[in-house]
Scaffold this motif. Structure first.
Motif, PDB file in Angstrom:
ATOM      1  N   ILE A  82      -0.260  15.162  -2.438  1.00 39.18           N
ATOM      2  CA  ILE A  82       1.001  14.682  -1.864  1.00 39.18           C
ATOM      3  C   ILE A  82       0.861  14.497  -0.360  1.00 39.18           C
ATOM      4  O   ILE A  82       1.348  13.514   0.217  1.00 39.18           O
ATOM      5  CB  ILE A  82       2.149  15.670  -2.174  1.00 39.18           C
ATOM      6  N   GLN A  83       0.171  15.416   0.304  1.00 39.01           N
ATOM      7  CA  GLN A  83      -0.059  15.311   1.750  1.00 39.01           C
ATOM      8  C   GLN A  83      -0.847  14.045   2.083  1.00 39.01           C
ATOM      9  O   GLN A  83      -0.534  13.342   3.047  1.00 39.01           O
ATOM     10  CB  GLN A  83      -0.799  16.545   2.247  1.00 39.01           C
ATOM     11  N   ILE A  84      -1.855  13.747   1.266  1.00 44.67           N
ATOM     12  CA  ILE A  84      -2.670  12.543   1.490  1.00 44.67           C
ATOM     13  C   ILE A  84      -1.832  11.288   1.300  1.00 44.67           C
ATOM     14  O   ILE A  84      -1.837  10.383   2.148  1.00 44.67           O
ATOM     15  CB  ILE A  84      -3.888  12.540   0.543  1.00 44.67           C
ATOM     16  N   PHE A  85      -1.092  11.233   0.187  1.00 47.40           N
ATOM     17  CA  PHE A  85      -0.281  10.040  -0.088  1.00 47.40           C
ATOM     18  C   PHE A  85       0.832   9.877   0.944  1.00 47.40           C
ATOM     19  O   PHE A  85       1.162   8.754   1.335  1.00 47.40           O
ATOM     20  CB  PHE A  85       0.307  10.104  -1.498  1.00 47.40           C
ATOM     21  N   ILE A 110      -0.687   8.289   3.919  1.00 48.38           N
ATOM     22  CA  ILE A 110      -0.942   6.854   3.691  1.00 48.38           C
ATOM     23  C   ILE A 110       0.352   6.059   3.830  1.00 48.38           C
ATOM     24  O   ILE A 110       0.374   4.983   4.445  1.00 48.38           O
ATOM     25  CB  ILE A 110      -1.572   6.631   2.305  1.00 48.38           C
ATOM     26  N   ILE A 111       1.456   6.587   3.262  1.00 46.93           N
ATOM     27  CA  ILE A 111       2.754   5.912   3.354  1.00 46.93           C
ATOM     28  C   ILE A 111       3.156   5.734   4.818  1.00 46.93           C
ATOM     29  O   ILE A 111       3.533   4.642   5.253  1.00 46.93           O
ATOM     30  CB  ILE A 111       3.834   6.708   2.589  1.00 46.93           C
ATOM     31  N   THR A 112       3.055   6.827   5.581  1.00 40.34           N
ATOM     32  CA  THR A 112       3.441   6.787   6.995  1.00 40.34           C
ATOM     33  C   THR A 112       2.597   5.779   7.778  1.00 40.34           C
ATOM     34  O   THR A 112       3.123   4.985   8.571  1.00 40.34           O
ATOM     35  CB  THR A 112       3.285   8.182   7.627  1.00 40.34           C
ATOM     36  N   ASN A 113       1.288   5.783   7.530  1.00 42.51           N
ATOM     37  CA  ASN A 113       0.407   4.891   8.281  1.00 42.51           C
ATOM     38  C   ASN A 113       0.468   3.452   7.797  1.00 42.51           C
ATOM     39  O   ASN A 113       0.221   2.529   8.590  1.00 42.51           O
ATOM     40  CB  ASN A 113      -1.023   5.425   8.227  1.00 42.51           C
ATOM     41  N   ILE A 132       0.845  -1.200   0.000  1.00 43.88           N
ATOM     42  CA  ILE A 132       0.000   0.000   0.000  1.00 43.88           C
ATOM     43  C   ILE A 132       0.878   1.246   0.000  1.00 43.88           C
ATOM     44  O   ILE A 132       0.602   2.229  -0.709  1.00 43.88           O
ATOM     45  CB  ILE A 132      -0.949  -0.016   1.208  1.00 43.88           C
ATOM     46  N   SER A 133       1.958   1.199   0.784  1.00 42.96           N
ATOM     47  CA  SER A 133       2.903   2.310   0.802  1.00 42.96           C
ATOM     48  C   SER A 133       3.535   2.501  -0.575  1.00 42.96           C
ATOM     49  O   SER A 133       3.682   3.634  -1.045  1.00 42.96           O
ATOM     50  CB  SER A 133       3.990   2.047   1.852  1.00 42.96           C
ATOM     51  N   ALA A 134       3.911   1.402  -1.226  1.00 45.17           N
ATOM     52  CA  ALA A 134       4.538   1.484  -2.547  1.00 45.17           C
ATOM     53  C   ALA A 134       3.584   2.080  -3.581  1.00 45.17           C
ATOM     54  O   ALA A 134       3.990   2.900  -4.423  1.00 45.17           O
ATOM     55  CB  ALA A 134       5.005   0.098  -2.995  1.00 45.17           C
ATOM     56  N   ILE A 135       2.307   1.687  -3.525  1.00 41.08           N
ATOM     57  CA  ILE A 135       1.305   2.227  -4.447  1.00 41.08           C
ATOM     58  C   ILE A 135       1.159   3.740  -4.240  1.00 41.08           C
ATOM     59  O   ILE A 135       1.114   4.510  -5.207  1.00 41.08           O
ATOM     60  CB  ILE A 135      -0.056   1.516  -4.247  1.00 41.08           C
ATOM     61  N   SER A 136       1.105   4.155  -2.986  1.00 38.68           N
ATOM     62  CA  SER A 136       0.983   5.581  -2.673  1.00 38.68           C
ATOM     63  C   SER A 136       2.224   6.346  -3.118  1.00 38.68           C
ATOM     64  O   SER A 136       2.128   7.476  -3.625  1.00 38.68           O
ATOM     65  CB  SER A 136       0.768   5.765  -1.170  1.00 38.68           C
TER      66      SER A 136
END
Length: 226
Positions: A132-135, A138-141, A106-110
């Motif tokens: 970018i803020q949203i993605f 998502i990466i962090t979470n 999921i992180s890679a997709i974001s």
């Protein structure tokens, strides 16, 4: 060593290779390249980095792919290594390891989406910053929640080592303690608790994992006690 033990040692060493690849790709991707591109709490600077340092950003994405693949393959090979010792625990280890791989996917997709948006000429600047803020969130979470399953997969790993005694018993205990540390660290983080020693909680996991990698690559696995 008999043929069966030779096969077990070979399986252990292949498992160790995948685990080592996971460790290397994680260190290079998350600790070296990630801070160069993704700046916490600053989507504007992250957007600039994704545009001006696109090659570095794509290297970061490549390492994320390697983390996903090596985590999944390590989980599968751990199952293969341990299934004759304790099939239930081996299944649990494999499943939880693969789930963690999916979380990082999921992180890679974001990450891939963020790179695409940053280098697109279709969106307005304000829209890009918002996306970018949203993605970035998502990466962090994805990594944060993935920590739950990275902790969970250490429990059956440590349990099998302790019960079978086909590896050093203290290796199993340290890995089990590392699993507890990962879970506590994740829960503390998401509870919003300001705990300055949070990173120390995952130290046993780091020690145990590198110990496990070294043991798999050098010694493989002990023969069944007679």
């Amino acid at each position: 060593m008999n043929i069966t033990q030779n096969q077990s040692v070979q399986t252990a060493r292949i498992t160790g290779i995948w685990y080592l690849m996971l460790a290397i790709s994680g260190i290079l991707g998350f600790m070296v390249f990630h801070p160069q591109i993704f700046i916490a709490g600053n989507p504007e600077e992250t957007l600039t980095n994704l545009s001006t340092l696109e090659s570095t950003a794509r290297f970061r994405l490549l390492f994320e792919f390697l983390i996903v693949v090596s985590q999944a393959l390590a989980a599968v090979w751990f199952y293969r290594l341990f299934k004759t010792i304790n099939e239930w625990a081996a299944w649990t280890l494999g499943i939880w390891g693969v789930v963690n791989s999916v979380a990082i996917m999921i992180s890679a997709i974001s990450m891939a989406s963020a790179i695409g948006i940053a280098n697109s000429s279709l969106q307005a600047l304000d829209d890009k910053i918002l996306l970018i803020q949203i993605f970035q969130s998502i990466i962090t979470n994805a990594w944060g929640v993935g920590g739950l399953f990275f902790g969970l997969w250490l429990f059956p790993m440590g349990y099998i080592v302790i019960k079978s005694q086909r590896m050093p018993i203290w290796l199993g205990r340290v890995i089990f303690l590392g699993g507890i540390g990962y879970l506590l660290s994740t829960v503390i983080n998401y509870m919003g608790i300001d705990f300055p020693y949070n990173r120390i909680l995952i130290l046993p996991a780091t020690i145990g994992e590198f110990w496990m990698i070294g043991y798999l690559l050098i010694f493989g696995i002990r023969p069944v006690a007679k």
